[in-house]
Motif scaffolding. Structure first.
Motif: not given
Length: 97
Positions: A61, A65, A74, A79-80, A83
């Motif tokens: 992560i 980012t 995140l 959130d993941l 992504l």
């Protein structure tokens, strides 16, 4: 003053603490039988694997980012999941770029 209320609430569990009241764990096999070394080793290995997986996910992560210049933290599975399309696009891109 703030500690008084939790201490008063803790008093309602006195019978459990003193063994006068049974709980769902009273007849637990974990309490009456010791764990074998095989079970202990198995659990330890799996906990260690879980810890390594969590660290790897955190490192991934952090890298993503930075790579994608994401400024928002995140922190959740949602959130993941948001992504994931960007990561899939990066993986599908030709390596010559």
């Amino acid at each position: 003053m703030e500690a008084k209320i939790p201490l008063e609430k803790l008093g309602q569990f006195e019978a459990i603490f003193r063994g006068r009241q049974k709980t769902i764990w009273s007849n637990s096999p974990l309490k009456s039988e010791s764990w074998s070394s095989d079970i202990n080793n198995y659990l330890r290995r799996n906990i260690d694997n879980l810890i390594q997986g969590i660290k790897l996910a955190q490192d991934t992560i952090a890298s993503l980012t930075q790579l994608l210049k994401i400024t928002e933290p995140l922190e959740t599975l949602y959130d993941l999941e948001r992504l994931q399309p960007a990561v899939a696009h990066i993986l599908d891109a030709p390596s010559r770029i």
